[in-house]
Design a protein around this motif. Structure first.
Motif, mmCIF file in Angstrom:
data_model
loop_
_atom_site.group_PDB
_atom_site.id
_atom_site.type_symbol
_atom_site.label_atom_id
_atom_site.label_comp_id
_atom_site.label_asym_id
_atom_site.label_seq_id
_atom_site.Cartn_x
_atom_site.Cartn_y
_atom_site.Cartn_z
ATOM 1 N N ALA A 146 0.853 -1.185 0.000
ATOM 2 C CA ALA A 146 0.000 0.000 0.000
ATOM 3 C C ALA A 146 0.889 1.235 0.000
ATOM 4 C CB ALA A 146 -0.909 0.009 1.224
ATOM 5 N N VAL A 147 0.691 2.087 -0.993
ATOM 6 C CA VAL A 147 1.380 3.375 -1.054
ATOM 7 C C VAL A 147 0.361 4.427 -0.642
ATOM 8 C CG1 VAL A 147 2.585 5.023 -2.519
ATOM 9 C CG2 VAL A 147 2.906 2.560 -2.884
ATOM 10 N N LEU A 148 0.624 5.092 0.460
ATOM 11 C CA LEU A 148 -0.337 6.008 1.073
ATOM 12 C C LEU A 148 0.221 7.432 1.027
ATOM 13 C CD1 LEU A 148 -1.030 3.725 4.168
ATOM 14 C CD2 LEU A 148 -2.441 3.919 2.112
ATOM 15 N N PRO A 149 -0.116 8.204 -0.027
ATOM 16 C CA PRO A 149 0.400 9.575 -0.134
ATOM 17 C C PRO A 149 -0.023 10.417 1.056
ATOM 18 C CG PRO A 149 -0.571 8.849 -2.204
ATOM 19 C CD PRO A 149 -0.958 7.837 -1.174
ATOM 20 N N GLU A 150 0.890 11.245 1.507
ATOM 21 C CA GLU A 150 0.639 12.112 2.653
ATOM 22 C C GLU A 150 0.392 13.523 2.152
ATOM 23 O OE1 GLU A 150 3.830 13.415 5.632
ATOM 24 O OE2 GLU A 150 2.914 11.655 6.576
ATOM 25 N N PRO A 151 -0.730 14.139 2.511
ATOM 26 C CA PRO A 151 -0.981 15.510 2.063
ATOM 27 C C PRO A 151 0.188 16.437 2.402
ATOM 28 C CG PRO A 151 -2.921 14.600 3.136
ATOM 29 C CD PRO A 151 -1.811 13.613 3.347
ATOM 30 N N VAL A 152 0.532 17.316 1.451
ATOM 31 C CA VAL A 152 1.699 18.178 1.618
ATOM 32 C C VAL A 152 1.585 19.041 2.870
ATOM 33 C CG1 VAL A 152 3.044 20.036 0.562
ATOM 34 C CG2 VAL A 152 2.118 18.206 -0.866
#
Length: 557
Positions: free
Chosen positions: A369-375
């Protein structure tokens, strides 16, 4: 809840013989039939006399309400529409001679459904046969809406429908026996009763689901034959694309049903865009999967991939690695592939519920799972991810029946760093095989063990760097049948705690002391010297166990 009629084919398939056997399990005597038993069936379509039939390749047409001459006409028209087979209602004496003759002339298989088997139960039985066919072959349609609906039904314990913006069902799943009267009437009547639609409009249900990601409850309506439901909107920005409905079945809905619905709605949005424009969702989803795989393994340029995947190239991302721990040597690659596909669907719903733009990718026999983190968000640490991973692993263990383990691999500061974090997860999962009782671990907590393993790997590649006396001790054990080397290693690992090591070896403490003194005498070790202890520990680990090696982001093994 409206149910339409022009449904895309469900994932999987079965032969006519499979369907006959399935329906025979539901009723005695079973159905009558004619045609080839190996006729392939990929879909089920309900149709009545006089309704248009177009492009039904691979479908089994359930000719609801067609009897006598109408049944003969339906056989001919279904064959003209390239259907695989047609099902008609029969009396006790089976298929009529006229229907058999029409089937032979048209070259189509015919299934005779006895009067004692309701059409909705027949459809549920046929779809169960199709689903079984899916489980017994590699899952190549795992990203479609039917698979998503089945995943949601499994996670929520409910009966699921995915509808487009015109209230037509484009996918559904769940036990047909648990469907309420409203759903049955909708299937047989080809549309939802207007009275229920009016109720939904009066309650403001559609207005609420189109405003965001609110999960809206709709109470039971006994007078309409409708059980309690939950619904969420599928929206692309301000544009409503459809809804996902979960009807309560024989048992209460799962506690986390609202969270699972939010994740499913995010996944369904892209697929409904394709459905709305009549595009090939399967091809586009395969392309997205390939791009996601490229991002994970570093095979393509990260900023370019981010643009295609709708991600911010400057965003950080967390990576969580999961292994189903299929039994070694099971030899059933087909079932293993099907199990991984099922797990990917479940993990995708959980990931999408947890984080926008989440990606779930299969690689190296594992799931990531690749879970992008809000900037704008500050780093939150591993604790929230560990809690999420624990919930995911508990669900996967329950539904797949395997000893699933997960590793929170860490945070990639840029999307281009994802492959190196993925490699951490892969290596940590490999290390975690020695602790099957652990469900979730973090790379940070496994770092000391990984450092030791990597050091041993380096030593193994440098045969000139050795402690000859300790190597000789291992050889002495082999020649004389003693256990001095292992006893010494456990003694060093336990920081000299004789009681603990003796208990582990199931020997008297004095026996252990004697073994340690004997090992010291044979090797000349000075156990008061920290460098002697460290060198001996490394050499013993090297000689008594083969280190694991994983040194590429995309290992071949």
């Amino acid at each position: 809840m409206p149910l339409g009629v022009s449904l895309p084919p469900p994932p999987g398939g079965a032969s006519l013989g499979d369907v006959v056997r399935r329906l025979a399990d539901l009723l005695e005597p079973g159905p009558d039939w004619c045609g080839r038993a190996d006729t392939g069936i990929e879909d089920v379509v309900l149709a009545g006399p006089g309704e248009p039939l177009d492009s039904l390749s691979g479908a089994l047409v359930l000719a609801v309400g067609a009897r006598g001459d109408e049944a003969v006409e339906m056989v001919t028209r279904a064959a003209a529409a390239d259907a695989a087979a047609v099902a008609v209602r029969i009396a006790d004496d089976g298929l009529s001679a006229a229907v058999r003759s029409a089937a032979e002339d048209a070259g189509i298989a015919v299934l005779g459904v006895p009067a004692g088997l309701r059409w909705d139960r027949a459809e549920a039985g046929i779809r169960a046969a199709l689903a079984r066919g899916r489980a017994e072959r590699p899952a190549d349609r795992g990203g479609d809406l039917f698979s998503l609906a089945q995943t949601v039904a499994t996670l929520t314990h409910g009966v699921v429908s995915v509808e487009d913006a015109a209230h037509r069902v484009v996918a559904y799943a769940g036990s047909g026996d648990e469907a309420d009267e409203l759903r049955r009437r909708s299937i047989l009547g080809r549309s939802c009763p207007e009275s229920y639609l009016a109720l939904l409009r009066g309650l403001g249900v559609y207005q609420r689901v189109r405003a965001g990601d609110e999960v809206v409850p709709v109470d039971e309506q006994p007078e309409m034959g409708a059980r309690r439901r939950l619904v969420i909107g599928i929206n692309a920005g301000r544009r409503p694309l459809g809804t996902i409905w979960v009807q309560e079945g024989a048992r209460p809905l799962a506690e986390r049903t609202p969270e699972m619905l939010r994740g499913a709605a995010r996944l369904a949005a892209a697929q409904l865009v394709d459905h709305y424009f009549q595009g090939d969702a399967t091809a586009r989803l395969a392309s997205r999967e390939e791009l996601s795989h490229g991002l994970l393994t570093g095979r393509f340029d990260a900023p370019a991939l981010a643009a295609h995947l709708g991600l911010d190239p400057a965003a950080a991302a967390h990576v969580v690695a999961v292994d189903l721990r299929d039994p070694a040597g099971s030899g059933d690659a087909v079932r293993a592939d099907a199990r991984r596909a099922e797990a990917t669907g479940i993990m995708s719903v959980h990931a999408a519920a947890y984080r926008d733009n989440a990606l779930v990718v299969q690689a190296c026999g594992q799931l990531y799972a690749v879970l992008p983190e809000p900037v704008a968000d500050p780093p939150a640490g591993d604790a929230p991810l560990v809690r999420w991973a624990e919930q995911l692993v508990a669900t996967l263990r329950r539904l797949t029946g395997t000893g699933v383990q997960a590793v929170v691999a860490g945070r990639a500061e840029r999307l281009a760093d994802i492959p190196s974090v993925k490699l951490r997860g892969h290596r940590a999962l490999h290390l975690l095989t020695r602790s099957p009782e652990v469900t979730v671990e973090t790379h940070a907590r496994l770092t000391p063990a990984l450092v030791v393993r990597d050091t041993l790997d380096l030593l193994d590649r440098a045969p000139g760097v050795r402690f000859p006396a300790v190597a000789a001790l291992v050889g002495h054990d082999g020649a004389h049948g003693t256990d001095l080397a292992r006893s010494l290693l456990l003694y060093l690992d336990a920081f000299g705690d004789v009681a603990v090591v003796a208990k582990r070896l199931n020997v008297h403490p004095n026996t252990l002391r004697h073994r340690v003194r004997r090992a010291v005498a044979l090797t000349g070790l000075d156990l008061e010297d920290p460098e002697h202890r460290l060198a001996a520990t490394l050499q013993l680990r090297l000689d008594l166990g083969v280190p694991d090696r994983t040194d590429t982001a995309f290992p071949a093994g």
